[in-house]
Write an enzyme that holds these catalytic residues in place. Structure first.
Site, PDB file in Angstrom:
ATOM      1  N   SER A 228       0.846  -1.195   0.000  1.00 38.91           N
ATOM      2  CA  SER A 228       0.000   0.000   0.000  1.00 38.91           C
ATOM      3  C   SER A 228       0.877   1.239   0.000  1.00 38.91           C
ATOM      4  O   SER A 228       2.014   1.212   0.491  1.00 38.91           O
ATOM      5  CB  SER A 228      -0.874   0.008   1.265  1.00 38.91           C
ATOM      6  OG  SER A 228      -1.499   1.265   1.414  1.00 38.91           O
TER       7      SER A 228
ATOM      8  N   TYR B  53      -2.019  -0.899  10.491  1.00 34.42           N
ATOM      9  CA  TYR B  53      -2.164  -1.380   9.106  1.00 34.42           C
ATOM     10  C   TYR B  53      -0.939  -0.980   8.272  1.00 34.42           C
ATOM     11  O   TYR B  53      -0.363  -1.803   7.552  1.00 34.42           O
ATOM     12  CB  TYR B  53      -3.439  -0.790   8.503  1.00 34.42           C
ATOM     13  CG  TYR B  53      -3.606  -0.972   7.019  1.00 34.42           C
ATOM     14  CD1 TYR B  53      -4.083  -2.165   6.486  1.00 34.42           C
ATOM     15  CD2 TYR B  53      -3.308   0.071   6.126  1.00 34.42           C
ATOM     16  CE1 TYR B  53      -4.252  -2.330   5.110  1.00 34.42           C
ATOM     17  CE2 TYR B  53      -3.471  -0.077   4.758  1.00 34.42           C
ATOM     18  CZ  TYR B  53      -3.937  -1.276   4.253  1.00 34.42           C
ATOM     19  OH  TYR B  53      -4.098  -1.432   2.893  1.00 34.42           O
TER      20      TYR B  53
HETATM   21  N1  NAD Z   1      -8.832  -0.241  -1.266  1.00 38.32           N
HETATM   22  C1  NAD Z   1      -7.754   0.505  -1.101  1.00 38.32           C
HETATM   23  O1  NAD Z   1      -7.824   1.742  -1.113  1.00 38.32           O
HETATM   24  C2  NAD Z   1      -6.411  -0.128  -0.910  1.00 38.32           C
HETATM   25  C3  NAD Z   1      -5.275   0.686  -0.959  1.00 38.32           C
HETATM   26  C4  NAD Z   1      -4.032   0.101  -0.792  1.00 38.32           C
HETATM   27  C5  NAD Z   1      -3.928  -1.253  -0.582  1.00 38.32           C
HETATM   28  N2  NAD Z   1      -5.051  -2.014  -0.522  1.00 38.32           N
HETATM   29  C6  NAD Z   1      -4.890  -3.445  -0.298  1.00 38.32           C
HETATM   30  O2  NAD Z   1      -5.555  -4.164  -1.300  1.00 38.32           O
HETATM   31  C7  NAD Z   1      -5.815  -5.474  -0.814  1.00 38.32           C
HETATM   32  C8  NAD Z   1      -7.218  -5.903  -1.172  1.00 38.32           C
HETATM   33  O3  NAD Z   1      -8.147  -5.100  -0.474  1.00 38.32           O
HETATM   34  P1  NAD Z   1      -9.394  -4.443  -1.179  1.00 38.32           P
HETATM   35  O4  NAD Z   1      -9.251  -2.976  -1.019  1.00 38.32           O
HETATM   36  O5  NAD Z   1      -9.579  -5.010  -2.516  1.00 38.32           O
HETATM   37  O6  NAD Z   1     -10.582  -4.836  -0.199  1.00 38.32           O
HETATM   38  P2  NAD Z   1     -11.529  -6.137  -0.092  1.00 38.32           P
HETATM   39  O7  NAD Z   1     -12.311  -5.963   1.138  1.00 38.32           O
HETATM   40  O8  NAD Z   1     -12.247  -6.355  -1.361  1.00 38.32           O
HETATM   41  O9  NAD Z   1     -10.486  -7.306   0.075  1.00 38.32           O
HETATM   42  C9  NAD Z   1      -9.970  -7.735   1.311  1.00 38.32           C
HETATM   43  C10 NAD Z   1     -10.027  -9.236   1.269  1.00 38.32           C
HETATM   44  O10 NAD Z   1      -9.298  -9.794   2.352  1.00 38.32           O
HETATM   45  C11 NAD Z   1      -9.935 -10.997   2.696  1.00 38.32           C
HETATM   46  N3  NAD Z   1      -9.620 -11.299   4.095  1.00 38.32           N
HETATM   47  C12 NAD Z   1      -9.623 -10.445   5.138  1.00 38.32           C
HETATM   48  N4  NAD Z   1      -9.277 -11.097   6.269  1.00 38.32           N
HETATM   49  C13 NAD Z   1      -9.028 -12.381   5.911  1.00 38.32           C
HETATM   50  C14 NAD Z   1      -8.637 -13.535   6.618  1.00 38.32           C
HETATM   51  N5  NAD Z   1      -8.383 -13.498   7.932  1.00 38.32           N
HETATM   52  N6  NAD Z   1      -8.510 -14.718   5.942  1.00 38.32           N
HETATM   53  C15 NAD Z   1      -8.756 -14.767   4.602  1.00 38.32           C
HETATM   54  N7  NAD Z   1      -9.100 -13.675   3.875  1.00 38.32           N
HETATM   55  C16 NAD Z   1      -9.252 -12.517   4.526  1.00 38.32           C
HETATM   56  C17 NAD Z   1     -11.413 -10.780   2.521  1.00 38.32           C
HETATM   57  O11 NAD Z   1     -12.055 -11.990   2.229  1.00 38.32           O
HETATM   58  C18 NAD Z   1     -11.429  -9.784   1.365  1.00 38.32           C
HETATM   59  O12 NAD Z   1     -11.703 -10.449   0.167  1.00 38.32           O
HETATM   60  C19 NAD Z   1      -5.512  -5.437   0.674  1.00 38.32           C
HETATM   61  O13 NAD Z   1      -4.220  -5.978   0.890  1.00 38.32           O
HETATM   62  C20 NAD Z   1      -5.485  -3.969   0.982  1.00 38.32           C
HETATM   63  O14 NAD Z   1      -4.678  -3.677   2.098  1.00 38.32           O
HETATM   64  C21 NAD Z   1      -6.292  -1.487  -0.692  1.00 38.32           C
END
Ligand code: NAD
Length: 286
Positions: free
Chosen positions: A178, A191
């Site tokens: 991130s 985080y």
């Molecule tokens: N959305 C943003 O702005 C953003 C920015 C930077 C990084 N990210 C990163 O992108 C990645 C995906 O997140 P997203 O934004 O697509 O959100 P999202 O909620 O769609 O995805 C998060 C996923 O993590 C899974 N998860 C959470 N806890 C879990 C566990 N204990 N066991 C198994 N699975 C688990 C959930 O099933 C979910 O599908 C993450 O690593 C997040 O930190 C997101």
């Protein structure tokens, strides 16, 4: 791709500049003669958190490039089924595995299930994560700190440790980090720490596995419109989410997915230990 690239070159010199490629021995390799039409043809990819958000977009983009997909997710069965259907509509194959990656036994059983179903594993995308907004460090409980690290860092570690047994030359691991690992984030302290840990994990594992021909890289998204956002920020923060970068908007998951496709493909054959920043124009060091 033929991976027998030369490591040393026979002594040679040309007396004019620009030099002539035609006179070089061996000649630089500029065409992939075995290039498949699809970039990930016949590869098997595991994507944690692949049911929704960035992971869903990556799963679908990988499937379009010919990969067979295994999605590991916590409990959002409705989202997972939709992703599976989208992949099947493209003519692809997808299996769904629901469970907690913070539990090492679960990670071992998930990897074994993928191996039994597809008979091989080529790509692991460590993408699942959780985040919890806290105004002050004093609001971050020991339980929250441990849980966030367990999911984001330990989960990626457990999945990787188990998948390594099945990966071989040409295979790869991609971690979702991130922008917060580089810029910090005042209300996502724990985080952001996990994303810093994953950045160092990427670099250390990359040099550890380079001799085996297994590449390890990261994608560091900026703000992206996914379920993580309304599930962690309050209504006011959601309504202005992503406005502070130079593009003045949050990305859609599809805008992040192609970086994963590139890193998973032979096009990234000489890239390991790296991070691609997909963040709407924010300059971050490292
Ligand atoms: N959305 C943003 O702005 C953003 C920015 C930077 C990084 N990210 C990163 O992108 C990645 C995906 O997140 P997203 O934004 O697509 O959100 P999202 O909620 O769609 O995805 C998060 C996923 O993590 C899974 N998860 C959470 N806890 C879990 C566990 N204990 N066991 C198994 N699975 C688990 C959930 O099933 C979910 O599908 C993450 O690593 C997040 O930190 C997101």
């Amino acid at each position: 791709m033929n991976r027998n690239f030369p490591k040393t070159f026979q002594a040679q010199h040309q007396n004019v500049q620009p030099g002539l490629e035609e006179k070089m021995n061996p000649k630089p390799i500029y065409i992939n003669k075995e290039e498949a039409i699809k970039k990930l043809n016949d590869k098997v990819a595991i994507i944690t958190g692949g049911d929704s958000g960035i992971g869903r977009a990556v799963a679908i983009a990988f499937a379009k490039e010919g990969a067979k997909i295994a999605i590991v997710y916590l409990n959002e069965h409705e989202d997972a089924e939709i992703t599976k259907k989208e992949i099947e509509n493209l003519g692809g194959e997808c299996i769904l595995l629901s469970g907690d990656i913070g539990n090492e036994d679960y990670c071992i059983s998930a990897i074994n299930s993928v191996k039994s179903k597809f008979n091989k594993i080529n790509i692991l995308v460590n993408n699942a994560a959780e985040q919890h907004v806290c105004k002050n460090i004093t609001d971050i409980t020991k339980e929250q700190l441990e849980k966030t690290f367990r999911t984001n860092v330990f989960g990626s570690f457990f999945m990787t440790k188990e998948v390594i047994k099945h990966l071989s030359e040409g295979d790869c691991i991609i971690n979702t980090t991130s922008i917060t690992a580089y810029q910090g984030n005042e209300t996502l302290i724990d985080y952001s720490m996990t994303k810093g840990a994953l950045t160092s994990f990427t670099r250390s594992l990359a040099v550890n596995l380079v001799g085996k021909g297994i590449r390890v890289n990261s994608v560091a998204p900026g703000p992206v419109w996914t379920p993580l956002i309304p599930a962690s920020f309050d209504e006011t923060m959601v309504s202005s989410f992503g406005q502070s970068n130079p593009m003045k908007r949050a990305a859609q998951p599809i805008e992040i997915a192609e970086a994963f496709v590139f890193l998973a493909s032979d096009g990234a054959n000489f890239i390991t230990g790296e991070t691609i920043h997909v963040n709407g124009g924010e300059f971050v060091n490292g």
